[in-house]
Design an enzyme around this catalytic site. Structure first.
Site, mmCIF file in Angstrom:
data_model
loop_
_atom_site.group_PDB
_atom_site.id
_atom_site.type_symbol
_atom_site.label_atom_id
_atom_site.label_comp_id
_atom_site.label_asym_id
_atom_site.label_seq_id
_atom_site.Cartn_x
_atom_site.Cartn_y
_atom_site.Cartn_z
ATOM 1 N N LEU A 48 0.861 -1.178 0.000
ATOM 2 C CA LEU A 48 0.000 0.000 0.000
ATOM 3 C C LEU A 48 0.899 1.229 0.000
ATOM 4 O O LEU A 48 1.921 1.259 0.694
ATOM 5 C CB LEU A 48 -0.886 0.025 1.247
ATOM 6 N N ASP A 49 0.526 2.258 -0.756
ATOM 7 C CA ASP A 49 1.280 3.511 -0.747
ATOM 8 C C ASP A 49 1.274 4.120 0.651
ATOM 9 O O ASP A 49 0.353 3.869 1.441
ATOM 10 C CB ASP A 49 0.662 4.510 -1.727
ATOM 11 N N PRO A 50 2.281 4.948 0.981
ATOM 12 C CA PRO A 50 2.276 5.621 2.291
ATOM 13 C C PRO A 50 0.992 6.397 2.552
ATOM 14 O O PRO A 50 0.521 6.462 3.690
ATOM 15 C CB PRO A 50 3.489 6.555 2.195
#
Length: 308
Positions: A48-50
C-alpha cells in the site's frame, strides 16, 4: 525490568491482518511487525502507498510460502478523489500539474457513469510505481524526471459504486483484480469527466477472503507488545487458514508421505483441475498442490511447521 518477550529465539508462523496507518510504507510496517514478533522471516502480500491505510496481511515464518497466492487475490478499496486537480503521482503526495473547473455534477448521473468502468479493461501502470524497467523501479526514474513507455495490463473492475459526491470530492468503493492501480483508475475517471482527478484518501478493506473486521492497528499491536505478550500470538492466523477458501484434499499417511518427498500422487475424488490444500488425515494442513494434466496432485508449497 522490562518483561522478556516469549517469542525471542523462536520460529513464529502465521499471518497477521494489520491495519496499516497512513504515512508509513508497507515495508516500514512490515519491519515493525517483524521486530515485535522477533520473527526470522516475514513478508507482506501486496504493498500500500504511504498515503493509503487499511488491510495489509503480513506473513511470518512458513506462512511466507503462501504470501504469493494472496498477491493474486482480488481486493476492495474505499477511495476519495479530488476533482479538478491533476498531480504528478496521481495522489495528494504529488505536485500539482493541472487545475480545471468542475462542472456541476448530478449524483445519479455520476453513479451511472462510474458503473461504466466495471469489467475487464487495459490499464497503463503509473510512472510512480514499483514496476521495473530495465532493472530500475519506475518511481526512481520518475523522480529523475524520466518517463518511459509502459505496457498496458489487463485488469478487471468487478464492482464500482459511488459513495460520496460533495465539494468537488468524489468517493467510491471498488472491488478489483490484482494489479489494479487505484490512482490510475481515479485519473481515468477524472479524465472522462473532463476535469482531471487525483486520490486524496485510500483505504483497503479486503484481500481475498479476508476483510477489515479482524484487523489490528500498529498502535494496538505495539501496546500489546508491552502489556499483554500472550495476546500477540493469539492474533496470528494459523498457516492452514490462509487459503481456507480453496478446495481441500484429505490424504492418508502414505500419500502424504510421497507428496512430502516431492512426488505426484493420484487421489480418488480429487478436483479435476486447479489448486488444492493438502490435508493429512489426523495431522492437518501441510501445503498446497496443483492438479496436473493427467489428474495427479503435484506438491507446490509444503509447510513444515504451523506454529512457533
Amino acid at each position: 525490568m522490562k518483561k522478556q518477550r516469549r517469542f525471542q529465539g523462536q520460529d513464529i508462523h502465521g499471518m497477521l491482518l494489520l491495519d496499516k496507518p497512513v504515512g508509513i510504507s508497507s515495508n516500514g510496517a512490515l519491519q515493525r511487525v517483524k521486530q515485535i514478533y522477533q520473527a526470522r522471516k516475514a513478508g507482506h502480500t501486496g504493498s500500500l502507498d504511504p498515503l493509503a491505510n487499511g488491510l495489509l496481511p503480513i506473513c511470518l515464518g512458513e506462512a511466507t510460502k503462501l504470501s504469493g497466492f494472496l498477491l493474486e487475490a482480488d481486493k476492495r478499496y474505499q477511495v476519495m478523489c479530488r476533482l479538478g486537480v491533476v498531480t504528478t503521482t496521481g495522489d495528494a503526495d504529488g505536485e500539482v500539474l493541472e487545475t480545471h473547473p468542475v462542472n456541476e455534477l448530478d449524483r445519479d448521473e455520476v453513479a451511472k457513469f462510474l458503473s461504466g468502468f466495471s469489467g475487464p479493461q487495459e490499464q497503463v501502470p503509473p510512472m510512480y510505481s514499483a514496476i521495473k524497467h530495465q532493472g530500475q523501479r519506475l518511481y526512481k526514474l520518475a523522480r529523475q524526471g524520466i518517463e518511459v513507455e509502459r505496457k498496458s495490463r489487463q485488469v478487471t473492475i468487478h464492482t464500482i459504486k459511488l459513495t460520496e459526491l460533495v465539494n468537488n470530492e468524489l468517493g467510491f468503493e471498488v472491488f478489483c483484480s490484482k494489479g489494479t492501480y487505484i490512482r490510475t483508475l481515479a485519473e481515468d475517471i477524472g479524465r472522462a469527466l473532463g476535469c482531471g482527478a487525483h486520490v486524496i484518501a485510500l483505504r483497503r478493506t479486503q484481500v481475498g477472503s479476508f476483510g477489515a473486521s479482524d484487523m489490528i492497528s500498529l498502535e494496538e499491536l505495539e501496546m500489546l507488545a508491552e502489556t499483554n505478550v500472550e495476546a500477540l500470538g493469539n492474533l496470528l492466523l494459523p498457516v492452514g487458514q490462509i487459503l481456507a477458501d480453496w478446495p481441500a484434499v484429505n490424504l492418508i499417511a502414505d500419500l502424504a508421505y510421497y507428496l512430502r518427498q516431492g512426488q505426484s500422487v493420484r487421489v480418488p475424488q480429487a478436483p479435476s483441475e486447479g489448486w488444492v490444500r493438502l490435508i493429512e488425515c489426523g495431522k492437518g494442513f501441510f501445503g498446497v498442490g496443483r492438479i496436473t494434466e493427467d489428474g495427479r496432485i503435484a506438491p507446490r508449497r509444503l509447510i513444515f511447521s504451523q506454529s512457533g
